[in-house]
Design a protein around this motif. Sequence first.
Motif, mmCIF file in Angstrom:
data_model
loop_
_atom_site.group_PDB
_atom_site.id
_atom_site.type_symbol
_atom_site.label_atom_id
_atom_site.label_comp_id
_atom_site.label_asym_id
_atom_site.label_seq_id
_atom_site.Cartn_x
_atom_site.Cartn_y
_atom_site.Cartn_z
ATOM 1 N N ALA A 111 84.574 103.607 -0.660
ATOM 2 C CA ALA A 111 84.386 103.145 0.721
ATOM 3 C C ALA A 111 83.025 102.469 0.822
ATOM 4 C CB ALA A 111 84.476 104.315 1.691
ATOM 5 N N ARG A 112 83.031 101.154 0.769
ATOM 6 C CA ARG A 112 81.781 100.375 0.859
ATOM 7 C C ARG A 112 81.668 99.858 2.293
ATOM 8 N NH1 ARG A 112 80.010 95.367 -3.166
ATOM 9 N NH2 ARG A 112 77.785 95.387 -2.621
ATOM 10 N N VAL A 113 81.070 100.690 3.137
ATOM 11 C CA VAL A 113 81.084 100.457 4.587
ATOM 12 C C VAL A 113 79.685 100.110 5.080
ATOM 13 C CG1 VAL A 113 81.637 101.479 6.828
ATOM 14 C CG2 VAL A 113 83.010 102.071 4.814
ATOM 15 N N LEU A 114 79.591 99.071 5.893
ATOM 16 C CA LEU A 114 78.301 98.577 6.387
ATOM 17 C C LEU A 114 78.169 98.826 7.891
ATOM 18 C CD1 LEU A 114 78.204 95.140 4.533
ATOM 19 C CD2 LEU A 114 77.332 97.359 3.740
ATOM 20 N N PRO A 115 76.955 99.166 8.361
ATOM 21 C CA PRO A 115 76.727 99.439 9.792
ATOM 22 C C PRO A 115 76.362 98.181 10.568
ATOM 23 C CG PRO A 115 74.746 99.945 8.578
ATOM 24 C CD PRO A 115 75.753 99.437 7.559
ATOM 25 N N ALA A 116 77.232 97.195 10.539
ATOM 26 C CA ALA A 116 76.896 95.886 11.107
ATOM 27 C C ALA A 116 76.513 95.974 12.589
ATOM 28 C CB ALA A 116 78.069 94.927 10.922
ATOM 29 N N ARG A 117 77.333 96.633 13.385
ATOM 30 C CA ARG A 117 77.076 96.657 14.835
ATOM 31 C C ARG A 117 75.825 97.465 15.168
ATOM 32 N NH1 ARG A 117 81.182 98.351 18.790
ATOM 33 N NH2 ARG A 117 80.003 96.916 20.120
ATOM 34 N N LEU A 118 75.568 98.526 14.407
ATOM 35 C CA LEU A 118 74.378 99.335 14.642
ATOM 36 C C LEU A 118 73.116 98.521 14.376
ATOM 37 C CD1 LEU A 118 73.890 102.255 15.536
ATOM 38 C CD2 LEU A 118 73.789 102.905 13.126
ATOM 39 N N LEU A 119 73.118 97.772 13.279
ATOM 40 C CA LEU A 119 71.966 96.922 12.962
ATOM 41 C C LEU A 119 71.802 95.815 13.999
ATOM 42 C CD1 LEU A 119 72.397 96.632 9.081
ATOM 43 C CD2 LEU A 119 70.666 97.969 10.317
ATOM 44 N N GLU A 120 72.916 95.235 14.414
ATOM 45 C CA GLU A 120 72.858 94.171 15.426
ATOM 46 C C GLU A 120 72.278 94.681 16.746
ATOM 47 O OE1 GLU A 120 76.860 92.865 15.701
ATOM 48 O OE2 GLU A 120 76.840 91.807 13.768
ATOM 49 N N SER A 121 72.464 95.966 17.021
ATOM 50 C CA SER A 121 71.979 96.542 18.275
ATOM 51 C C SER A 121 70.482 96.843 18.229
ATOM 52 C CB SER A 121 72.746 97.825 18.595
ATOM 53 O OG SER A 121 72.336 98.889 17.744
ATOM 54 N N GLY A 122 69.871 96.653 17.064
ATOM 55 C CA GLY A 122 68.438 96.880 16.933
ATOM 56 C C GLY A 122 68.063 98.219 16.333
ATOM 57 N N GLY A 131 90.044 103.543 4.739
ATOM 58 C CA GLY A 131 90.746 103.815 3.494
ATOM 59 C C GLY A 131 89.906 103.420 2.286
ATOM 60 N N ASP A 132 90.571 103.172 1.178
ATOM 61 C CA ASP A 132 89.900 102.787 -0.068
ATOM 62 C C ASP A 132 89.648 101.287 -0.031
ATOM 63 O OD1 ASP A 132 89.117 102.192 -2.666
ATOM 64 O OD2 ASP A 132 90.492 103.632 -3.573
ATOM 65 N N THR A 133 88.363 100.897 0.020
ATOM 66 C CA THR A 133 88.027 99.470 0.106
ATOM 67 C C THR A 133 87.626 98.889 -1.245
ATOM 68 O OG1 THR A 133 85.639 99.688 0.521
ATOM 69 C CG2 THR A 133 87.113 99.973 2.405
ATOM 70 N N GLY A 134 87.611 99.719 -2.297
ATOM 71 C CA GLY A 134 87.186 99.231 -3.601
ATOM 72 C C GLY A 134 85.745 98.761 -3.549
ATOM 73 N N ALA A 135 85.464 97.615 -4.156
ATOM 74 C CA ALA A 135 84.110 97.057 -4.137
ATOM 75 C C ALA A 135 83.894 96.141 -2.934
ATOM 76 C CB ALA A 135 83.846 96.287 -5.425
ATOM 77 N N ARG A 136 84.925 95.975 -2.125
ATOM 78 C CA ARG A 136 84.852 95.075 -0.964
ATOM 79 C C ARG A 136 84.099 95.747 0.176
ATOM 80 N NH1 ARG A 136 88.518 94.844 3.346
ATOM 81 N NH2 ARG A 136 89.822 96.314 2.162
ATOM 82 N N ALA A 137 83.066 95.078 0.684
ATOM 83 C CA ALA A 137 82.295 95.613 1.805
ATOM 84 C C ALA A 137 83.046 95.350 3.112
ATOM 85 C CB ALA A 137 80.913 94.981 1.851
ATOM 86 N N VAL A 138 83.061 96.345 3.997
ATOM 87 C CA VAL A 138 83.733 96.201 5.296
ATOM 88 C C VAL A 138 82.780 96.632 6.403
ATOM 89 C CG1 VAL A 138 86.039 96.571 4.333
ATOM 90 C CG2 VAL A 138 84.739 98.531 5.182
ATOM 91 N N ASP A 139 82.986 96.049 7.583
ATOM 92 C CA ASP A 139 82.253 96.501 8.766
ATOM 93 C C ASP A 139 83.258 96.835 9.864
ATOM 94 O OD1 ASP A 139 83.079 94.079 9.875
ATOM 95 O OD2 ASP A 139 81.120 93.106 9.607
ATOM 96 N N GLU A 140 82.782 96.937 11.102
ATOM 97 C CA GLU A 140 83.653 97.398 12.191
ATOM 98 C C GLU A 140 84.782 96.427 12.514
ATOM 99 O OE1 GLU A 140 79.581 99.267 12.808
ATOM 100 O OE2 GLU A 140 80.334 97.267 12.292
ATOM 101 N N PHE A 191 96.249 109.422 4.575
ATOM 102 C CA PHE A 191 96.161 110.458 5.604
ATOM 103 C C PHE A 191 94.932 110.291 6.489
ATOM 104 C CE2 PHE A 191 94.282 114.691 6.621
ATOM 105 C CZ PHE A 191 95.170 115.042 7.635
ATOM 106 N N LEU A 192 93.749 110.088 5.889
ATOM 107 C CA LEU A 192 92.537 110.003 6.694
ATOM 108 C C LEU A 192 92.512 108.760 7.577
ATOM 109 C CD1 LEU A 192 89.622 111.267 4.404
ATOM 110 C CD2 LEU A 192 90.784 112.449 6.265
ATOM 111 N N SER A 193 93.015 107.657 7.064
ATOM 112 C CA SER A 193 93.059 106.437 7.874
ATOM 113 C C SER A 193 93.933 106.630 9.104
ATOM 114 C CB SER A 193 93.582 105.263 7.043
ATOM 115 O OG SER A 193 92.696 104.950 5.995
ATOM 116 N N ALA A 194 95.123 107.192 8.885
ATOM 117 C CA ALA A 194 96.039 107.439 10.003
ATOM 118 C C ALA A 194 95.433 108.429 10.981
ATOM 119 C CB ALA A 194 97.381 107.945 9.474
ATOM 120 N N LEU A 195 94.771 109.457 10.443
ATOM 121 C CA LEU A 195 94.124 110.453 11.295
ATOM 122 C C LEU A 195 93.056 109.806 12.165
ATOM 123 C CD1 LEU A 195 93.341 113.379 12.120
ATOM 124 C CD2 LEU A 195 91.821 113.390 10.131
ATOM 125 N N CYS A 196 92.190 108.994 11.556
ATOM 126 C CA CYS A 196 91.107 108.365 12.315
ATOM 127 C C CYS A 196 91.640 107.432 13.402
ATOM 128 C CB CYS A 196 90.173 107.603 11.379
ATOM 129 S SG CYS A 196 89.161 108.671 10.328
#
Length: 298
Positions: free
Chosen positions: A271-282, A120-129, A137-142
Motif C-alpha cells: 500500500a503506497r499511499v500518499l497524504p495529498a489532501r493533508l499536505l495541500e491543507s498546510g 487494497g494492494d496498490t503494488g508500487a503504484r502511489a495512490v492518493d485520495e 475484505f478490508l477494501s469492502a469494509l472501509c
Amino acid sequence: MARSRIAVAGASGLIGGALVRSLVTDGCEVVRLVRREPRGADEVRWDPEGGRVDTAGLAGCDAVVNLAGAGVGDRRWSEAYKVRIRSSRVHGTTALAEAVATLEPRPRVFVNGSAIGFYGDTGARAVDESAPAGEGFLSALCEEWEAAAAPAREAGVRTVLVRTGLVVARGGGAWGRLFPLFRAGLGGRLGDGSQYWSFVALHDEVAAIRHLLDRDDLSGPFNLTAPQPVTNREVTAAMGRVLHRPTPFAVPAPVLRAVLGEMAGDVLGSARVLPARLLESGFRFAFPEIDGAIRAAL
C-alpha cells in the motif's frame, strides 16, 4: 478547538487514548463513549454492535470523533471474527452518525475512522485520495464503514474520513508487536520485503486529527500517512539502525499464509499511499521519515 466539548469513541485505544490526552492537555472537555455503565459525567453509554447511543449524553458537543472498532490485526480472521470487525465499525458508525444528525444544536464536525486498506494492494503504484477503492475484505469494509457516516453529512455536519496507515507506536498496532522482536534481535523482513508500508508516527496521527477538527473548510477523505512510504525491507533496515540490532531473519510468504490465513494477504500486500489532501491543507509532519518516526515512538 481548545475549551471545546468533544466526544470520542474508541478513547481506550492506541490512537483514541493519545488523542484524548492531547485534547485534555489543551483544556478541552472530553466525553468518552463506553460500553459499560458510565462512571461519571464525562462518560456516555453506547453499544456499537447493537447500534445504540445515549444521545442525551452527546448534547452540547462541538465535535464527535469515532475511532472505535475491533482490532483488525488482533487475531486470525475467522468468519465469525470478520463479522465482528465489520459490525463494530459499520453498526457503530451508523449509530453515531444518526445520533449526530438528531442533535440540536448539531456538532460542527464528525470525524470518522477509516484505513488505507480502502485502496487494497496498490503494488508500487502511489495512490492518493482520488484513487478508487481496491479489492478484498478490508477494501469492502472501509467502503461500507465510510458510507455509514452519511447520516451526519446529509444533516449538514462537516464530515471527515481519516484513512489511517500503519501507526508507529510502542503501545499497540503493528509496531507494538515489532518492537519486542527487533529488540530481541529476532526482527526481519516479511516475505520478500518489497511491499510498501505507509506508516505514520503516533504524534503526527494525533496532530493531523487535531488539524482536521480545527479546520472548518476541510471535509471528506484524508490519508493519514507520512509523505514518504517505505518498503518492508526498508522498515527492517531502519529498525535495525535505530535499535542497533541485527536483522538477519526473514519470514517466508508461505509461512505467513499458514499462520495468518487470509490476513496474510494484507501483511504481504503493498500500500503506497500518499497524504495529498493533508499536505495541500498546510499540515506539516513532525516525523516524515521512518527513522524519525521509530525514534519518536521510543
